[in-house]
Design a protein around this motif. Structure first.
Motif, PDB file in Angstrom:
ATOM      1  N   SER A  17       0.501  -4.006  10.305  1.00  0.00           N
ATOM      2  CA  SER A  17      -0.194  -4.668   9.201  1.00  0.00           C
ATOM      3  C   SER A  17      -0.622  -6.073   9.597  1.00  0.00           C
ATOM      4  O   SER A  17       0.019  -6.715  10.432  1.00  0.00           O
ATOM      5  N   LEU A  18      -1.693  -6.513   8.967  1.00  0.00           N
ATOM      6  CA  LEU A  18      -2.152  -7.896   9.082  1.00  0.00           C
ATOM      7  C   LEU A  18      -2.701  -8.319   7.733  1.00  0.00           C
ATOM      8  O   LEU A  18      -3.192  -7.492   6.959  1.00  0.00           O
ATOM      9  N   ARG A  19      -2.640  -9.612   7.481  1.00  0.00           N
ATOM     10  CA  ARG A  19      -3.291 -10.168   6.302  1.00  0.00           C
ATOM     11  C   ARG A  19      -4.235 -11.270   6.761  1.00  0.00           C
ATOM     12  O   ARG A  19      -3.828 -12.235   7.382  1.00  0.00           O
ATOM     13  N   LEU A  20      -5.504 -11.090   6.433  1.00  0.00           N
ATOM     14  CA  LEU A  20      -6.497 -12.102   6.723  1.00  0.00           C
ATOM     15  C   LEU A  20      -6.677 -13.009   5.515  1.00  0.00           C
ATOM     16  O   LEU A  20      -6.641 -12.540   4.377  1.00  0.00           O
ATOM     17  N   LYS A  65     -10.016   3.037   2.710  1.00  0.00           N
ATOM     18  CA  LYS A  65      -9.471   3.242   1.378  1.00  0.00           C
ATOM     19  C   LYS A  65      -8.026   3.707   1.447  1.00  0.00           C
ATOM     20  O   LYS A  65      -7.680   4.583   2.235  1.00  0.00           O
ATOM     21  N   GLY A  66      -7.191   3.073   0.622  1.00  0.00           N
ATOM     22  CA  GLY A  66      -5.779   3.404   0.626  1.00  0.00           C
ATOM     23  C   GLY A  66      -4.973   2.618   1.647  1.00  0.00           C
ATOM     24  O   GLY A  66      -3.738   2.643   1.615  1.00  0.00           O
ATOM     25  N   ARG A  67      -5.672   1.932   2.549  1.00  0.00           N
ATOM     26  CA  ARG A  67      -4.976   1.138   3.580  1.00  0.00           C
ATOM     27  C   ARG A  67      -5.261  -0.361   3.452  1.00  0.00           C
ATOM     28  O   ARG A  67      -4.389  -1.185   3.720  1.00  0.00           O
ATOM     29  N   PHE A  68      -6.472  -0.702   3.059  1.00  0.00           N
ATOM     30  CA  PHE A  68      -6.879  -2.107   2.940  1.00  0.00           C
ATOM     31  C   PHE A  68      -7.105  -2.451   1.466  1.00  0.00           C
ATOM     32  O   PHE A  68      -7.545  -1.595   0.675  1.00  0.00           O
ATOM     33  N   THR A  69      -6.848  -3.697   1.135  1.00  0.00           N
ATOM     34  CA  THR A  69      -7.186  -4.158  -0.193  1.00  0.00           C
ATOM     35  C   THR A  69      -7.541  -5.642  -0.146  1.00  0.00           C
ATOM     36  O   THR A  69      -7.009  -6.390   0.675  1.00  0.00           O
ATOM     37  N   THR A  70      -8.434  -6.033  -1.031  1.00  0.00           N
ATOM     38  CA  THR A  70      -8.856  -7.426  -1.141  1.00  0.00           C
ATOM     39  C   THR A  70      -8.281  -8.016  -2.416  1.00  0.00           C
ATOM     40  O   THR A  70      -8.285  -7.361  -3.466  1.00  0.00           O
ATOM     41  N   PHE A  71      -7.792  -9.235  -2.327  1.00  0.00           N
ATOM     42  CA  PHE A  71      -7.370  -9.922  -3.531  1.00  0.00           C
ATOM     43  C   PHE A  71      -7.651 -11.416  -3.374  1.00  0.00           C
ATOM     44  O   PHE A  71      -7.912 -11.895  -2.277  1.00  0.00           O
ATOM     45  N   LYS A  76      -6.123 -21.361  -5.062  1.00  0.00           N
ATOM     46  CA  LYS A  76      -6.152 -21.775  -3.654  1.00  0.00           C
ATOM     47  C   LYS A  76      -7.552 -21.639  -3.054  1.00  0.00           C
ATOM     48  O   LYS A  76      -7.734 -21.911  -1.872  1.00  0.00           O
ATOM     49  N   ASN A  77      -8.489 -21.191  -3.892  1.00  0.00           N
ATOM     50  CA  ASN A  77      -9.877 -20.997  -3.427  1.00  0.00           C
ATOM     51  C   ASN A  77      -9.924 -20.090  -2.198  1.00  0.00           C
ATOM     52  O   ASN A  77     -10.700 -20.322  -1.263  1.00  0.00           O
ATOM     53  N   THR A  78      -9.106 -19.048  -2.234  1.00  0.00           N
ATOM     54  CA  THR A  78      -8.903 -18.199  -1.067  1.00  0.00           C
ATOM     55  C   THR A  78      -8.994 -16.732  -1.442  1.00  0.00           C
ATOM     56  O   THR A  78      -8.501 -16.311  -2.496  1.00  0.00           O
ATOM     57  N   VAL A  79      -9.617 -15.962  -0.552  1.00  0.00           N
ATOM     58  CA  VAL A  79      -9.650 -14.513  -0.684  1.00  0.00           C
ATOM     59  C   VAL A  79      -8.912 -13.926   0.513  1.00  0.00           C
ATOM     60  O   VAL A  79      -8.943 -14.487   1.614  1.00  0.00           O
ATOM     61  N   TYR A  80      -8.238 -12.810   0.282  1.00  0.00           N
ATOM     62  CA  TYR A  80      -7.399 -12.199   1.301  1.00  0.00           C
ATOM     63  C   TYR A  80      -7.826 -10.755   1.550  1.00  0.00           C
ATOM     64  O   TYR A  80      -8.366 -10.082   0.666  1.00  0.00           O
ATOM     65  N   LEU A  81      -7.532 -10.285   2.750  1.00  0.00           N
ATOM     66  CA  LEU A  81      -7.681  -8.873   3.069  1.00  0.00           C
ATOM     67  C   LEU A  81      -6.348  -8.402   3.633  1.00  0.00           C
ATOM     68  O   LEU A  81      -5.943  -8.815   4.732  1.00  0.00           O
ATOM     69  N   GLN A  82      -5.652  -7.583   2.880  1.00  0.00           N
ATOM     70  CA  GLN A  82      -4.403  -6.997   3.332  1.00  0.00           C
ATOM     71  C   GLN A  82      -4.708  -5.674   4.015  1.00  0.00           C
ATOM     72  O   GLN A  82      -5.297  -4.786   3.401  1.00  0.00           O
ATOM     73  N   MET A  83      -4.297  -5.558   5.257  1.00  0.00           N
ATOM     74  CA  MET A  83      -4.593  -4.374   6.049  1.00  0.00           C
ATOM     75  C   MET A  83      -3.284  -3.712   6.468  1.00  0.00           C
ATOM     76  O   MET A  83      -2.483  -4.331   7.179  1.00  0.00           O
ATOM     77  N   ASN A  84      -3.086  -2.496   6.034  1.00  0.00           N
ATOM     78  CA  ASN A  84      -1.872  -1.735   6.364  1.00  0.00           C
ATOM     79  C   ASN A  84      -2.241  -0.487   7.156  1.00  0.00           C
ATOM     80  O   ASN A  84      -3.386  -0.033   7.124  1.00  0.00           O
ATOM     81  N   ASN A  85      -1.265   0.058   7.856  1.00  0.00           N
ATOM     82  CA  ASN A  85      -1.459   1.278   8.636  1.00  0.00           C
ATOM     83  C   ASN A  85      -2.715   1.173   9.504  1.00  0.00           C
ATOM     84  O   ASN A  85      -3.585   2.053   9.487  1.00  0.00           O
ATOM     85  N   ASP A  90     -10.024   0.287  13.712  1.00  0.00           N
ATOM     86  CA  ASP A  90     -10.181  -0.893  12.867  1.00  0.00           C
ATOM     87  C   ASP A  90     -10.440  -2.149  13.697  1.00  0.00           C
ATOM     88  O   ASP A  90     -10.686  -3.227  13.136  1.00  0.00           O
ATOM     89  N   THR A  91     -10.394  -2.014  14.984  1.00  0.00           N
ATOM     90  CA  THR A  91     -10.634  -3.150  15.877  1.00  0.00           C
ATOM     91  C   THR A  91     -12.033  -3.710  15.675  1.00  0.00           C
ATOM     92  O   THR A  91     -13.006  -2.957  15.596  1.00  0.00           O
TER      93      THR A  91
END
Length: 125
Positions: A17-20, A65-71, A76-85, A90-91
Motif C-alpha cells: 500500500s501507498l498513500r499519496l 476500483k476496490g483498491r484505490f480511493t480518493t479523499f 489541510k487543503n489536501t487531497v489523498y489517494l490511498q492505494m491498496n493491493n 500500477d507503476t
C-alpha cells in the motif's frame, strides 16, 4: 508557479500500500472537484480516481476500483489517494489535478486544471 505539492510515492512490493498526498498552494480546494491521473512508460495519461465537490462521491477507473480511493481534507487543503493491493501494472507517475470536471462518474481535466509535479510509484518485487 507550483499549484500542488505531491508526496508519498516510492517503491513497493506487489500487494503493498501507498498513500499519496497533494497539497494545494495557490487556491482553496474546498469548492472544486479533484482527481488523480497516472502515466505509465510509453502510455498516455489516464484517469485513476476523483472526488466530486457536488456530491462528495468518489469515482475510480475499473482497473483500480476496490483498491484505490480518493479523499480530501479541506482544512489541510489536501487531497489523498490511498492505494491498496498494488500491482505491477500500477507503476507510473501519478499526478493530482484540480479543478476537474466530473460528469456521470467520469473525471476530466478542463482548461483551467492545474497539475501537481508528479510522483513516481513503482510496484515491483
Amino acid at each position: 508557479q507550483v499549484h500542488f505539492v505531491e508526496s508519498g510515492g516510492g517503491l513497493v512490493q506487489p500487494g503493498g500500500s501507498l498513500r499519496l498526498s497533494c497539497t494545494a498552494s495557490t487556491f482553496s480546494i474546498e469548492n472544486y472537484s479533484l482527481g488523480w491521473f497516472r502515466q505509465a512508460p510509453g502510455k498516455e495519461r489516464e484517469r485513476v480516481s476523483c472526488i466530486s465537490v457536488a456530491d462528495g462521491n468518489t469515482y475510480s477507473a475499473d482497473s483500480v476500483k476496490g483498491r484505490f480511493t480518493t479523499f480530501r481534507d479541506n482544512a489541510k487543503n489536501t487531497v489523498y489517494l490511498q492505494m491498496n493491493n498494488l500491482k505491477p501494472e500500477d507503476t507510473g507517475v501519478y499526478y493530482c489535478a484540480g479543478p476537474i470536471l466530473v460528469i456521470q462518474g467520469r473525471c476530466s481535466p478542463i482548461q483551467s486544471t492545474r497539475w501537481g509535479q508528479g510522483t513516481q510509484v513503482t510496484v515491483s518485487s
